[in-house]
Motif scaffolding. Structure first.
Motif, PDB file in Angstrom:
ATOM      1  N   LEU A  75       0.913  -1.166   0.114  1.00  0.00           N
ATOM      2  CA  LEU A  75       0.129   0.043   0.109  1.00  0.00           C
ATOM      3  C   LEU A  75       0.969   1.222   0.189  1.00  0.00           C
ATOM      4  O   LEU A  75       0.581   2.323  -0.759  1.00  0.00           O
ATOM      5  N   GLN A  76       1.865   1.210   0.715  1.00  0.00           N
ATOM      6  CA  GLN A  76       2.980   2.292   0.886  1.00  0.00           C
ATOM      7  C   GLN A  76       3.315   2.762  -0.620  1.00  0.00           C
ATOM      8  O   GLN A  76       3.377   3.945  -0.915  1.00  0.00           O
ATOM      9  N   TYR A  77       3.520   1.890  -1.496  1.00  0.00           N
ATOM     10  CA  TYR A  77       4.134   2.226  -2.876  1.00  0.00           C
ATOM     11  C   TYR A  77       2.879   2.226  -3.999  1.00  0.00           C
ATOM     12  O   TYR A  77       3.348   2.831  -5.118  1.00  0.00           O
ATOM     13  N   ARG A  78       1.730   2.406  -3.483  1.00  0.00           N
ATOM     14  CA  ARG A  78       0.626   1.913  -4.525  1.00  0.00           C
ATOM     15  C   ARG A  78       0.579   3.227  -5.349  1.00  0.00           C
ATOM     16  O   ARG A  78       0.393   3.266  -6.625  1.00  0.00           O
ATOM     17  N   HIS A  79       0.480   4.423  -4.861  1.00  0.00           N
ATOM     18  CA  HIS A  79       0.524   5.662  -5.461  1.00  0.00           C
ATOM     19  C   HIS A  79       1.414   5.797  -6.513  1.00  0.00           C
ATOM     20  O   HIS A  79       1.338   6.709  -7.473  1.00  0.00           O
ATOM     21  N   GLU A  80       2.724   5.208  -6.331  1.00  0.00           N
ATOM     22  CA  GLU A  80       3.733   5.358  -7.065  1.00  0.00           C
ATOM     23  C   GLU A  80       3.618   4.518  -8.443  1.00  0.00           C
ATOM     24  O   GLU A  80       4.272   4.780  -9.350  1.00  0.00           O
ATOM     25  N   ASP A  81       3.165   3.410  -8.191  1.00  0.00           N
ATOM     26  CA  ASP A  81       3.163   2.355  -9.259  1.00  0.00           C
ATOM     27  C   ASP A  81       2.115   2.265 -10.319  1.00  0.00           C
ATOM     28  O   ASP A  81       2.156   1.763 -11.171  1.00  0.00           O
ATOM     29  N   VAL A  82       0.970   2.990  -9.793  1.00  0.00           N
ATOM     30  CA  VAL A  82      -0.151   2.863 -10.436  1.00  0.00           C
ATOM     31  C   VAL A  82      -0.730   3.945 -10.914  1.00  0.00           C
ATOM     32  O   VAL A  82      -0.779   4.909 -10.123  1.00  0.00           O
ATOM     33  N   ASN A 110      -1.565  -5.452  15.825  1.00  0.00           N
ATOM     34  CA  ASN A 110      -0.639  -4.672  16.741  1.00  0.00           C
ATOM     35  C   ASN A 110       0.495  -4.113  16.047  1.00  0.00           C
ATOM     36  O   ASN A 110       1.551  -3.472  16.436  1.00  0.00           O
ATOM     37  N   SER A 111       0.419  -4.068  14.462  1.00  0.00           N
ATOM     38  CA  SER A 111       1.640  -3.526  13.844  1.00  0.00           C
ATOM     39  C   SER A 111       0.720  -3.154  12.384  1.00  0.00           C
ATOM     40  O   SER A 111       1.442  -3.261  11.345  1.00  0.00           O
ATOM     41  N   LEU A 112      -0.274  -2.483  12.519  1.00  0.00           N
ATOM     42  CA  LEU A 112      -0.938  -1.944  11.401  1.00  0.00           C
ATOM     43  C   LEU A 112      -0.413  -0.802  10.795  1.00  0.00           C
ATOM     44  O   LEU A 112      -0.315   0.336  11.451  1.00  0.00           O
ATOM     45  N   LYS A 113       0.257  -0.838   9.697  1.00  0.00           N
ATOM     46  CA  LYS A 113       0.895   0.305   9.138  1.00  0.00           C
ATOM     47  C   LYS A 113       0.879   0.148   7.398  1.00  0.00           C
ATOM     48  O   LYS A 113       0.883  -1.105   7.099  1.00  0.00           O
ATOM     49  N   PRO A 114       1.407   1.220   6.862  1.00  0.00           N
ATOM     50  CA  PRO A 114       1.146   0.878   5.360  1.00  0.00           C
ATOM     51  C   PRO A 114       2.142  -0.316   4.694  1.00  0.00           C
ATOM     52  O   PRO A 114       1.977  -1.125   3.745  1.00  0.00           O
ATOM     53  N   THR A 115       3.434  -0.368   5.428  1.00  0.00           N
ATOM     54  CA  THR A 115       4.236  -1.389   4.882  1.00  0.00           C
ATOM     55  C   THR A 115       3.840  -2.883   5.296  1.00  0.00           C
ATOM     56  O   THR A 115       4.162  -3.923   4.716  1.00  0.00           O
ATOM     57  N   ASN A 116       2.474  -3.189   6.152  1.00  0.00           N
ATOM     58  CA  ASN A 116       2.149  -4.167   6.707  1.00  0.00           C
ATOM     59  C   ASN A 116       0.871  -4.563   5.805  1.00  0.00           C
ATOM     60  O   ASN A 116      -0.011  -5.360   6.323  1.00  0.00           O
ATOM     61  N   ILE A 117       0.651  -3.927   4.681  1.00  0.00           N
ATOM     62  CA  ILE A 117      -0.514  -4.077   3.755  1.00  0.00           C
ATOM     63  C   ILE A 117      -0.160  -4.236   2.440  1.00  0.00           C
ATOM     64  O   ILE A 117       0.462  -3.177   1.975  1.00  0.00           O
ATOM     65  N   ALA A 118      -0.529  -5.200   1.968  1.00  0.00           N
ATOM     66  CA  ALA A 118      -0.156  -5.708   0.550  1.00  0.00           C
ATOM     67  C   ALA A 118      -1.525  -5.126  -0.269  1.00  0.00           C
ATOM     68  O   ALA A 118      -2.456  -4.967   0.166  1.00  0.00           O
ATOM     69  N   ILE A 119      -1.489  -4.985  -1.411  1.00  0.00           N
ATOM     70  CA  ILE A 119      -2.623  -4.437  -2.495  1.00  0.00           C
ATOM     71  C   ILE A 119      -2.306  -5.251  -3.718  1.00  0.00           C
ATOM     72  O   ILE A 119      -1.247  -5.292  -4.328  1.00  0.00           O
ATOM     73  N   ASP A 120      -3.596  -6.090  -4.108  1.00  0.00           N
ATOM     74  CA  ASP A 120      -3.270  -6.606  -5.298  1.00  0.00           C
ATOM     75  C   ASP A 120      -3.778  -5.759  -6.501  1.00  0.00           C
ATOM     76  O   ASP A 120      -3.861  -4.497  -6.614  1.00  0.00           O
ATOM     77  N   SER A 121      -3.724  -6.247  -7.916  1.00  0.00           N
ATOM     78  CA  SER A 121      -3.983  -5.673  -9.062  1.00  0.00           C
ATOM     79  C   SER A 121      -5.464  -5.063  -9.029  1.00  0.00           C
ATOM     80  O   SER A 121      -5.365  -4.244 -10.021  1.00  0.00           O
ATOM     81  N   ASP A 122      -6.224  -5.392  -8.453  1.00  0.00           N
ATOM     82  CA  ASP A 122      -7.726  -4.950  -8.255  1.00  0.00           C
ATOM     83  C   ASP A 122      -7.853  -4.202  -6.872  1.00  0.00           C
ATOM     84  O   ASP A 122      -9.007  -3.842  -6.777  1.00  0.00           O
ATOM     85  N   ASP A 123      -6.663  -3.657  -6.609  1.00  0.00           N
ATOM     86  CA  ASP A 123      -6.790  -2.978  -5.285  1.00  0.00           C
ATOM     87  C   ASP A 123      -7.516  -3.587  -4.106  1.00  0.00           C
ATOM     88  O   ASP A 123      -8.073  -2.709  -3.124  1.00  0.00           O
ATOM     89  N   ASN A 124      -7.373  -4.763  -3.939  1.00  0.00           N
ATOM     90  CA  ASN A 124      -7.977  -5.612  -2.777  1.00  0.00           C
ATOM     91  C   ASN A 124      -6.728  -5.559  -1.831  1.00  0.00           C
ATOM     92  O   ASN A 124      -5.590  -5.866  -2.055  1.00  0.00           O
ATOM     93  N   LEU A 125      -7.056  -5.128  -0.514  1.00  0.00           N
ATOM     94  CA  LEU A 125      -5.957  -5.304   0.517  1.00  0.00           C
ATOM     95  C   LEU A 125      -5.768  -6.675   1.223  1.00  0.00           C
ATOM     96  O   LEU A 125      -6.578  -7.480   1.450  1.00  0.00           O
ATOM     97  N   ILE A 126      -4.579  -6.670   1.546  1.00  0.00           N
ATOM     98  CA  ILE A 126      -4.144  -8.171   2.094  1.00  0.00           C
ATOM     99  C   ILE A 126      -3.188  -7.713   3.508  1.00  0.00           C
ATOM    100  O   ILE A 126      -2.069  -7.060   3.194  1.00  0.00           O
TER     101      ILE A 126
END
Length: 64
Positions: free
Chosen positions: A2-9, A37-53
């Motif tokens: 998620l942290q890099y989504r705005h740069e890549d798409v 206990n460690s929710l931050k942008p680097t701990n959230i992945a995002i797939d090609s359909d913008d679904n969060l993981i």
């Protein structure tokens, strides 16, 4: 991530959908009596359909 989504798409991220996905994931964990206990942008992945993981459950603990 998620942290890099705005740069890549080139198209904008749906913030409302993104926040809904995060809230849904956290509510699910809480329903299992778990805290991430460690929710931050680097701990959230995002797939090609913008679904969060959510990632990195090393700090995840049961509610006490």
């Amino acid at each position: 991530m998620l942290q890099y989504r705005h740069e890549d798409v080139p198209y904008p991220l749906g913030i409302d959908a993104c926040m809904h996905g995060i809230c849904t994931a956290v509510k699910h964990l809480h329903s299992l009596r778990l805290a991430h206990n460690s929710l931050k942008p680097t701990n959230i992945a995002i797939d090609s359909d913008d679904n969060l993981i959510l990632l990195d459950f090393g700090s995840c603990r049961r509610f006490s």
